[in-house]
Write a protein that holds these residues in place. Sequence first.
Motif, PDB file in Angstrom:
ATOM      1  N   PHE A   1      -2.725  18.464 -16.098  1.00 49.00           N
ATOM      2  CA  PHE A   1      -3.257  19.543 -16.909  1.00 49.00           C
ATOM      3  C   PHE A   1      -4.450  20.167 -16.194  1.00 49.00           C
ATOM      4  N   VAL A   2      -4.145  21.150 -15.332  1.00 48.50           N
ATOM      5  CA  VAL A   2      -5.181  21.828 -14.571  1.00 48.50           C
ATOM      6  C   VAL A   2      -5.452  23.183 -15.213  1.00 48.50           C
ATOM      7  N   ASN A   3      -6.712  23.534 -15.367  1.00 46.44           N
ATOM      8  CA  ASN A   3      -7.058  24.821 -15.951  1.00 46.44           C
ATOM      9  C   ASN A   3      -8.331  25.355 -15.306  1.00 46.44           C
ATOM     10  N   VAL A   4      -8.706  26.536 -15.683  1.00 43.43           N
ATOM     11  CA  VAL A   4      -9.866  27.177 -15.062  1.00 43.43           C
ATOM     12  C   VAL A   4     -11.173  26.775 -15.731  1.00 43.43           C
ATOM     13  N   PHE A   5     -11.099  25.963 -16.789  1.00 43.37           N
ATOM     14  CA  PHE A   5     -12.287  25.665 -17.572  1.00 43.37           C
ATOM     15  C   PHE A   5     -12.967  24.348 -17.193  1.00 43.37           C
ATOM     16  N   GLU A   6     -12.233  23.414 -16.578  1.00 43.48           N
ATOM     17  CA  GLU A   6     -12.819  22.131 -16.192  1.00 43.48           C
ATOM     18  C   GLU A   6     -12.024  21.524 -15.054  1.00 43.48           C
ATOM     19  N   ASP A   7     -12.628  20.548 -14.366  1.00 40.31           N
ATOM     20  CA  ASP A   7     -12.044  20.019 -13.122  1.00 40.31           C
ATOM     21  C   ASP A   7     -11.728  18.534 -13.163  1.00 40.31           C
ATOM     22  N   THR A   8     -11.644  17.937 -14.339  1.00 34.49           N
ATOM     23  CA  THR A   8     -11.553  16.475 -14.377  1.00 34.49           C
ATOM     24  C   THR A   8     -10.288  15.933 -13.711  1.00 34.49           C
ATOM     25  N   PHE A   9      -9.171  16.652 -13.814  1.00 32.84           N
ATOM     26  CA  PHE A   9      -7.954  16.161 -13.155  1.00 32.84           C
ATOM     27  C   PHE A   9      -8.125  16.157 -11.644  1.00 32.84           C
ATOM     28  N   GLU A  10      -8.752  17.190 -11.112  1.00 35.84           N
ATOM     29  CA  GLU A  10      -9.002  17.244  -9.676  1.00 35.84           C
ATOM     30  C   GLU A  10      -9.962  16.137  -9.238  1.00 35.84           C
ATOM     31  N   VAL A  11     -10.928  15.819 -10.090  1.00 40.27           N
ATOM     32  CA  VAL A  11     -11.865  14.737  -9.774  1.00 40.27           C
ATOM     33  C   VAL A  11     -11.124  13.402  -9.731  1.00 40.27           C
TER      34      VAL A  11
ATOM     35  N   LYS B   1       0.833  -1.209   0.000  1.00 44.34           N
ATOM     36  CA  LYS B   1       0.000   0.000   0.000  1.00 44.34           C
ATOM     37  C   LYS B   1       0.866   1.258   0.000  1.00 44.34           C
ATOM     38  N   GLU B   2       1.911   1.262   0.818  1.00 42.99           N
ATOM     39  CA  GLU B   2       2.787   2.435   0.889  1.00 42.99           C
ATOM     40  C   GLU B   2       3.455   2.714  -0.453  1.00 42.99           C
ATOM     41  N   ILE B   3       3.931   1.645  -1.103  1.00 43.58           N
ATOM     42  CA  ILE B   3       4.597   1.809  -2.399  1.00 43.58           C
ATOM     43  C   ILE B   3       3.603   2.256  -3.464  1.00 43.58           C
ATOM     44  N   SER B   4       2.428   1.640  -3.473  1.00 45.15           N
ATOM     45  CA  SER B   4       1.390   2.004  -4.432  1.00 45.15           C
ATOM     46  C   SER B   4       0.965   3.450  -4.249  1.00 45.15           C
ATOM     47  N   GLU B   5       0.785   3.841  -3.000  1.00 44.63           N
ATOM     48  CA  GLU B   5       0.345   5.203  -2.700  1.00 44.63           C
ATOM     49  C   GLU B   5       1.382   6.227  -3.158  1.00 44.63           C
ATOM     50  N   ALA B   6       2.646   5.958  -2.861  1.00 47.84           N
ATOM     51  CA  ALA B   6       3.714   6.875  -3.274  1.00 47.84           C
ATOM     52  C   ALA B   6       3.793   6.968  -4.796  1.00 47.84           C
ATOM     53  N   ASN B   7       3.589   5.845  -5.460  1.00 53.07           N
ATOM     54  CA  ASN B   7       3.620   5.814  -6.920  1.00 53.07           C
ATOM     55  C   ASN B   7       2.491   6.669  -7.509  1.00 53.07           C
ATOM     56  N   LEU B   8       1.298   6.563  -6.926  1.00 51.51           N
ATOM     57  CA  LEU B   8       0.163   7.346  -7.397  1.00 51.51           C
ATOM     58  C   LEU B   8       0.346   8.829  -7.107  1.00 51.51           C
ATOM     59  N   VAL B   9       0.895   9.147  -5.940  1.00 52.79           N
ATOM     60  CA  VAL B   9       1.151  10.548  -5.598  1.00 52.79           C
ATOM     61  C   VAL B   9       2.088  11.177  -6.616  1.00 52.79           C
ATOM     62  N   THR B  10       3.132  10.443  -6.981  1.00 56.11           N
ATOM     63  CA  THR B  10       4.075  10.948  -7.983  1.00 56.11           C
ATOM     64  C   THR B  10       3.386  11.152  -9.329  1.00 56.11           C
ATOM     65  N   ALA B  11       2.581  10.176  -9.730  1.00 55.18           N
ATOM     66  CA  ALA B  11       1.915  10.243 -11.035  1.00 55.18           C
ATOM     67  C   ALA B  11       0.904  11.380 -11.105  1.00 55.18           C
ATOM     68  N   TYR B  12       0.300  11.713  -9.959  1.00 56.18           N
ATOM     69  CA  TYR B  12      -0.753  12.728  -9.956  1.00 56.18           C
ATOM     70  C   TYR B  12      -0.351  13.993  -9.191  1.00 56.18           C
TER      71      TYR B  12
END
Length: 200
Positions: free
Chosen positions: A31-41, A16-27
Motif C-alpha cells: 500500500f504505497v501512496n503519496v501521503f506517507e512512506d512507511t511501506f518504503e521504510v 538465505k537465498e530462500i528467505s530473501e526470495a520469500n521476502l522479495v515476493t512478500a514486499y
Amino acid sequence: MIIEYKTLREFLKLSKEISEANLVTAYSSGFVNVFEDTFEVQKYSLFMGGGGKRSRSALVFAANYLFGGTLTKALPYSRAVEEIHTYTLMLDDMQDGDTSRRDQPASHIKFGVDNMLMASEQLFARGMYVAYGVDDDYLRASMLCSINNLHKGQAADVESRNWPRDRLTLDALKFVFKGKTGALFQMCLCLCLLYTSPSP
C-alpha cells in the motif's frame, strides 16, 4: 520440498537465498501512496546492505526439518522472524545513536525518527500476525514470554549506559543477551511448533 545440502555453509547459503526470495515476493507490492512512506521504510530496512545473514530464517528452516514440517509451510514463519528481527534492529540503531547499518544510512537517519517508528511497529505487527491465531496455550505463553524477554533485554541494554560499574556484571550481560538474542532464537522454534505438531 526440503533444502538439500552437504555442508553447514551450503545450508546457510541456501537458507538465505530462500528467505530473501520469500521476502522479495512478500514486499514486491504494498500500500504505497503519496501521503506517507512507511511501506518504503519497511522494504529499505528489511533489505538494506544485502539483508544480513538471515540466520534466524536458517534456524526456522532447520527446526522445520527436525519437526517434520514442509518448506512451504515454513516460509511465512521465516518471513515473520525476519520482520520482527528487523524491527529490533531499527529501534536499536535509533536508541544507540547509530547512523549506519551494513554500510548504509540507518532507517531513522534516512527517513526520520517518526517514519522509522511507525514502520518498525508495522513490521512487528506483521511478524506477530502469524502467531495470533495459535490454539495452544503452551505455545502462546512461550511466544508471549519471548516477546517480553525481547523488550526487557533491549530496555536493559539501553539503561546499562547509565549503570555504575559494579552493576556491569556477567549476570547483567546474560540478561541482555537472553532478551536481545535468545528470545528471537526461541521464537524461531516456537513459530515452527505452531504448525509441525511434533510428537511428545
